[in-house]
Design an enzyme around this catalytic site. Structure first.
Site, PDB file in Angstrom:
ATOM      1  N   ARG A 133     -13.863   3.821  30.502  1.00 32.77           N
ATOM      2  CA  ARG A 133     -13.066   2.725  30.864  1.00 32.77           C
ATOM      3  C   ARG A 133     -13.283   1.412  29.810  1.00 32.77           C
ATOM      4  O   ARG A 133     -12.212   0.728  29.591  1.00 32.77           O
ATOM      5  CB  ARG A 133     -13.357   2.196  32.128  1.00 32.77           C
ATOM      6  CG  ARG A 133     -12.894   3.048  33.328  1.00 32.77           C
ATOM      7  CD  ARG A 133     -13.061   2.253  34.639  1.00 32.77           C
ATOM      8  NE  ARG A 133     -12.711   0.906  34.475  1.00 32.77           N
ATOM      9  CZ  ARG A 133     -13.402  -0.162  35.198  1.00 32.77           C
ATOM     10  NH1 ARG A 133     -14.310  -0.277  35.884  1.00 32.77           N
ATOM     11  NH2 ARG A 133     -12.760  -1.505  34.950  1.00 32.77           N
ATOM     12  N   LYS A 164     -11.524  -5.078  25.369  1.00 29.40           N
ATOM     13  CA  LYS A 164     -10.818  -4.675  26.636  1.00 29.40           C
ATOM     14  C   LYS A 164     -10.123  -5.786  27.578  1.00 29.40           C
ATOM     15  O   LYS A 164      -9.160  -5.577  28.039  1.00 29.40           O
ATOM     16  CB  LYS A 164     -12.000  -3.749  27.249  1.00 29.40           C
ATOM     17  CG  LYS A 164     -11.445  -3.557  28.899  1.00 29.40           C
ATOM     18  CD  LYS A 164     -12.389  -2.540  29.564  1.00 29.40           C
ATOM     19  CE  LYS A 164     -13.301  -3.533  30.227  1.00 29.40           C
ATOM     20  NZ  LYS A 164     -12.761  -4.205  31.946  1.00 29.40           N
ATOM     21  N   ASN A 165     -11.191  -6.632  27.748  1.00 26.26           N
ATOM     22  CA  ASN A 165     -10.626  -7.994  28.932  1.00 26.26           C
ATOM     23  C   ASN A 165      -9.644  -8.775  28.471  1.00 26.26           C
ATOM     24  O   ASN A 165      -8.807  -9.114  29.154  1.00 26.26           O
ATOM     25  CB  ASN A 165     -11.975  -8.733  29.510  1.00 26.26           C
ATOM     26  CG  ASN A 165     -12.745  -7.765  30.432  1.00 26.26           C
ATOM     27  OD1 ASN A 165     -12.428  -6.642  30.730  1.00 26.26           O
ATOM     28  ND2 ASN A 165     -13.651  -8.461  30.779  1.00 26.26           N
ATOM     29  N   ILE A 189     -22.141 -14.323  39.889  1.00 22.19           N
ATOM     30  CA  ILE A 189     -20.864 -13.934  39.803  1.00 22.19           C
ATOM     31  C   ILE A 189     -20.226 -13.036  41.053  1.00 22.19           C
ATOM     32  O   ILE A 189     -19.537 -13.144  41.725  1.00 22.19           O
ATOM     33  CB  ILE A 189     -20.385 -13.601  38.649  1.00 22.19           C
ATOM     34  CG1 ILE A 189     -20.818 -15.016  37.483  1.00 22.19           C
ATOM     35  CG2 ILE A 189     -18.815 -13.476  38.574  1.00 22.19           C
ATOM     36  CD1 ILE A 189     -20.157 -16.327  37.546  1.00 22.19           C
ATOM     37  N   ARG A 237      -8.637  -3.297  38.916  1.00 22.93           N
ATOM     38  CA  ARG A 237      -8.395  -4.478  39.323  1.00 22.93           C
ATOM     39  C   ARG A 237      -7.447  -5.365  38.372  1.00 22.93           C
ATOM     40  O   ARG A 237      -6.605  -6.173  38.674  1.00 22.93           O
ATOM     41  CB  ARG A 237      -9.742  -5.202  39.671  1.00 22.93           C
ATOM     42  CG  ARG A 237      -9.447  -6.551  40.317  1.00 22.93           C
ATOM     43  CD  ARG A 237     -10.765  -7.171  40.705  1.00 22.93           C
ATOM     44  NE  ARG A 237     -10.465  -8.654  40.934  1.00 22.93           N
ATOM     45  CZ  ARG A 237     -10.093  -9.452  41.786  1.00 22.93           C
ATOM     46  NH1 ARG A 237      -9.904  -8.572  42.955  1.00 22.93           N
ATOM     47  NH2 ARG A 237      -9.902 -10.611  41.651  1.00 22.93           N
ATOM     48  N   ARG A 268     -14.281  -8.830  45.594  1.00 28.42           N
ATOM     49  CA  ARG A 268     -13.359  -9.636  44.616  1.00 28.42           C
ATOM     50  C   ARG A 268     -11.807  -9.980  45.334  1.00 28.42           C
ATOM     51  O   ARG A 268     -10.920  -8.892  45.078  1.00 28.42           O
ATOM     52  CB  ARG A 268     -13.159  -8.572  43.522  1.00 28.42           C
ATOM     53  CG  ARG A 268     -14.389  -8.390  42.749  1.00 28.42           C
ATOM     54  CD  ARG A 268     -14.373  -7.420  41.775  1.00 28.42           C
ATOM     55  NE  ARG A 268     -14.113  -8.054  40.513  1.00 28.42           N
ATOM     56  CZ  ARG A 268     -14.292  -7.414  39.324  1.00 28.42           C
ATOM     57  NH1 ARG A 268     -14.385  -6.116  39.301  1.00 28.42           N
ATOM     58  NH2 ARG A 268     -13.855  -8.115  38.195  1.00 28.42           N
ATOM     59  N   ASP A 290     -21.156  -9.661  32.834  1.00 32.00           N
ATOM     60  CA  ASP A 290     -21.057  -8.133  32.342  1.00 32.00           C
ATOM     61  C   ASP A 290     -22.101  -7.826  31.316  1.00 32.00           C
ATOM     62  O   ASP A 290     -22.128  -6.555  30.581  1.00 32.00           O
ATOM     63  CB  ASP A 290     -19.635  -8.180  31.550  1.00 32.00           C
ATOM     64  CG  ASP A 290     -18.321  -8.402  32.392  1.00 32.00           C
ATOM     65  OD1 ASP A 290     -18.733  -8.125  33.571  1.00 32.00           O
ATOM     66  OD2 ASP A 290     -17.180  -8.397  32.060  1.00 32.00           O
ATOM     67  N   CYS A 313     -13.938  -3.000  45.005  1.00 34.07           N
ATOM     68  CA  CYS A 313     -14.599  -2.196  44.040  1.00 34.07           C
ATOM     69  C   CYS A 313     -16.235  -2.222  44.137  1.00 34.07           C
ATOM     70  O   CYS A 313     -16.642  -3.101  44.697  1.00 34.07           O
ATOM     71  CB  CYS A 313     -14.103  -3.071  42.586  1.00 34.07           C
ATOM     72  SG  CYS A 313     -15.131  -4.263  41.794  1.00 34.07           S
TER      73      CYS A 313
HETATM   74  C1  UD1 Z   1     -13.062 -10.906  34.936  1.00 31.99           C
HETATM   75  C2  UD1 Z   1     -13.616  -9.648  34.177  1.00 31.99           C
HETATM   76  C3  UD1 Z   1     -14.852  -8.973  34.464  1.00 31.99           C
HETATM   77  C4  UD1 Z   1     -15.942  -9.856  34.594  1.00 31.99           C
HETATM   78  C5  UD1 Z   1     -15.390 -11.308  35.337  1.00 31.99           C
HETATM   79  C6  UD1 Z   1     -16.582 -12.323  35.400  1.00 31.99           C
HETATM   80  C7  UD1 Z   1     -11.342  -8.950  33.319  1.00 31.99           C
HETATM   81  C8  UD1 Z   1     -10.292  -7.526  33.334  1.00 31.99           C
HETATM   82  N1  UD1 Z   1     -12.421  -8.845  34.051  1.00 31.99           N
HETATM   83  O1  UD1 Z   1     -12.707 -10.254  36.091  1.00 31.99           O
HETATM   84  O2  UD1 Z   1     -14.976  -7.975  33.546  1.00 31.99           O
HETATM   85  O3  UD1 Z   1     -17.208  -9.574  35.116  1.00 31.99           O
HETATM   86  O4  UD1 Z   1     -14.220 -11.896  34.580  1.00 31.99           O
HETATM   87  O5  UD1 Z   1     -16.708 -12.837  34.105  1.00 31.99           O
HETATM   88  O6  UD1 Z   1     -11.180  -9.875  32.521  1.00 31.99           O
HETATM   89  N2  UD1 Z   1     -12.835 -14.767  43.198  1.00 31.99           N
HETATM   90  C9  UD1 Z   1     -12.514 -15.027  44.482  1.00 31.99           C
HETATM   91  N3  UD1 Z   1     -11.061 -15.038  44.526  1.00 31.99           N
HETATM   92  C10 UD1 Z   1     -10.320 -15.004  43.527  1.00 31.99           C
HETATM   93  C11 UD1 Z   1     -10.785 -14.538  42.478  1.00 31.99           C
HETATM   94  C12 UD1 Z   1     -12.052 -14.240  42.147  1.00 31.99           C
HETATM   95  O7  UD1 Z   1     -13.466 -15.240  45.410  1.00 31.99           O
HETATM   96  O8  UD1 Z   1      -8.937 -15.104  43.884  1.00 31.99           O
HETATM   97  C13 UD1 Z   1     -14.454 -14.345  42.810  1.00 31.99           C
HETATM   98  C14 UD1 Z   1     -14.811 -12.933  42.443  1.00 31.99           C
HETATM   99  O9  UD1 Z   1     -14.812 -12.029  44.117  1.00 31.99           O
HETATM  100  C15 UD1 Z   1     -15.758 -12.947  41.821  1.00 31.99           C
HETATM  101  C16 UD1 Z   1     -16.003 -14.232  41.092  1.00 31.99           C
HETATM  102  O10 UD1 Z   1     -14.873 -15.049  41.641  1.00 31.99           O
HETATM  103  O11 UD1 Z   1     -16.990 -13.073  42.680  1.00 31.99           O
HETATM  104  C17 UD1 Z   1     -15.483 -13.956  39.729  1.00 31.99           C
HETATM  105  O12 UD1 Z   1     -14.221 -13.521  39.594  1.00 31.99           O
HETATM  106  P1  UD1 Z   1     -13.241 -13.486  38.313  1.00 31.99           P
HETATM  107  O13 UD1 Z   1     -13.702 -14.708  37.480  1.00 31.99           O
HETATM  108  O14 UD1 Z   1     -11.879 -13.669  38.971  1.00 31.99           O
HETATM  109  O15 UD1 Z   1     -13.264 -12.235  37.692  1.00 31.99           O
HETATM  110  P2  UD1 Z   1     -12.114 -11.064  37.209  1.00 31.99           P
HETATM  111  O16 UD1 Z   1     -11.075 -11.829  36.760  1.00 31.99           O
HETATM  112  O17 UD1 Z   1     -11.784 -10.256  38.293  1.00 31.99           O
END
Ligand code: UD1
Length: 423
Positions: free
Chosen positions: A401, A22-23, A331, A94, A123, A309, A118
């Protein structure tokens, strides 16, 4: 609204096919915006998140067709593209924010709604927007939308160092950089297999990228990208989830299409817990034939560490272990919402901030429980497989989802599970 009814039992025996990730698919699909040529994905998962991304891309003017019952996605973004990603679609998921980098790279401007909070945490998108700003984008937040504009109409390459190895920011900046002027270097980039998969696809489209799977990505911008056909990598989270099914209620299950290298840290923990994990020529064979589950401590980390995850699902296993385990969530700040539901099933869990202390109980008990997010929902199903009696998991739209044919896959290895409609 549907529910899932699970009856505890076991052992399980047979094979479960693992779908495309999915991701990975959610980040591959926006790459269509980077090219006028057709882009086709095989091994796509059939999930509601994929349908949401399809709607979003169609709203931007891309042509998206699901072929072969959804296993193949054919896309094309030739001609005029609309650069505004509306709140009504973005708020559902997201990962919609992954259109920001491609739109900005293609059109020089974009308006993308902020996704909002969320269930698992705040996030924010600061790492994405700071990176794009360093590439020459002016970004403003107005009316809940990020309004981004590239100076001179084209992003330019630069060196960006992420404060945290964000998966989404690595994907957004990598896609944006493929069409930027000059070279972009991303330091402290995320190394998840889904990013490696994205790089393989972008490279097939003609992008110049080096360093996938390491924490430094170097992207040399090109003037245009072509089309490609790409097979989506296996879903390591679906894989880990189903590996836990025979672990929690005994038996022997082969996960078709799985590879240990996608989940080494998780496989190590499973073996430490007393479950046998072996690679076969078709996938991964997981066995638990009698014997207790040992309590093991788990800390979630970016890849190659233990994936966040899979934390909820691992917690379900630890609820049945001999002894006490400590699960640390590093995370997301609010990712223990499954704990109160597991406690309703007789689990002994104490949550303090980002740490859950789980003391195994001799028998979980079936109960009506509620799914609070995608991975939480499947952890309740796993717990239900090990519980005495019947567990009814409601709010299964979370499950839809991210897990295709969950009932078919688990009943195929002997689990007593069915979907029931409340209507
Ligand atoms: C992706 C995955 C999700 C997984 C996560 C971590 C997809 C669609 N989703 O989510 O399933 O749980 O990676 O492996 O691929 N953060 C910030 N600022 C930012 C971006 C992120 O502070 O601009 C923080 C987030 O709040 C969170 C952490 O960084 O606490 C991890 O986020 P990130 O690695 O960006 O995860 P996603 O890409 O949202």
């Amino acid at each position: 609204m549907d529910s899932i009814l699970v009856k505890g039992g076991g052992p399980l025996k047979g094979q479960i096919p693992i779908a495309g990730a999915k991701n990975a698919c959610l980040t591959l699909m926006p790459a269509t915006l980077l090219s006028e040529e057709p882009l086709t994905f095989t091994n796509a998962p059939r999930l509601s998140d994929i349908r949401t991304m399809t709607q979003l891309l169609q709203s931007l003017g891309a042509e998206v067709a699901a072929l072969q019952d959804g296993k193949v996605i054919a896309m094309s973004s030739h001609g005029k593209i609309n650069t505004r990603a509306e709140y009504d679609i973005v708020r559902k998921m997201r990962a919609s924010n992954l259109v920001l980098g491609p739109l900005l790279a293609r059109e020089g401007h974009a308006e993308v709604s902020l996704p909002g909070g969320c269930a698992i945490g705040a996030r924010p998108m600061d790492i994405h927007t700071d990176g794009l700003s360093q590439m020459g984008a002016e970004i403003e937040l107005r009316d809940g939308y990020l309004h981004a504009k590239a100076e001179g109409g084209r992003l330019r390459g630069t060196v960006i160092e992420f404060p945290f190895a964000s998966v989404g920011a690595t994907e957004n900046i990598t896609m944006a950089a493929t069409l930027a002027k000059g070279t972009t270097v991303i330091k402290n980039a995320a190394r998840e297999p889904e990013i490696t998969d994205l790089v393989h696809c972008l490279r097939a489209m003609g992008a110049q990228i080096e360093g996938e799977g390491t924490s430094t990505l170097t992207i040399e911008g090109v003037d245009r990208l072509g089309g490609a056909t790409h097979a989506v990598v296996a879903d390591r989270i679906e894989l880990g989830t189903y590996m836990l099914a025979p672990a929690i209620c005994g038996g022997e299950v082969e996960l078709l299409g799985g590879r240990i290298s996608l989940l080494q840290a998780f496989c190590d923990k499973l073996e430490e817990a007393g479950v046998s994990v072996a690679e076969t020529d078709k996938g991964i064979l997981v066995k638990r034939n009698g014997g207790d589950i040992n309590a093991v401590d788990v800390t979630t980390e970016p890849f190659p560490g233990f994936p966040t995850d899979l934390q909820a699902q691992m917690m379900a296993l630890m609820c049945t272990a001999k002894g006490t385990s400590v699960l640390e969530e590093k995370i997301f700040e609010n990712r223990f919402m499954h704990a109160p539901e597991l406690i309703r099933m007789g689990a002994d869990i104490d949550v303090q901030g980002g740490t859950a202390t789980v003391t195994g109980v001799s028998q979980l008990k079936g109960a009506p429980v509620m799914a609070t997010d995608l991975r939480a929902s499947v952890s309740l199903i796993l717990a239900g497989l090990a519980a005495e009696g019947e567990t009814r998991v409601s709010r299964v739209y979370h499950l839809d989802r991210g897990y295709e044919h969950v009932v078919r896959k688990l009943s195929g290895v002997g689990a007593q599970i069915e979907r029931i409609s409340d209507e």
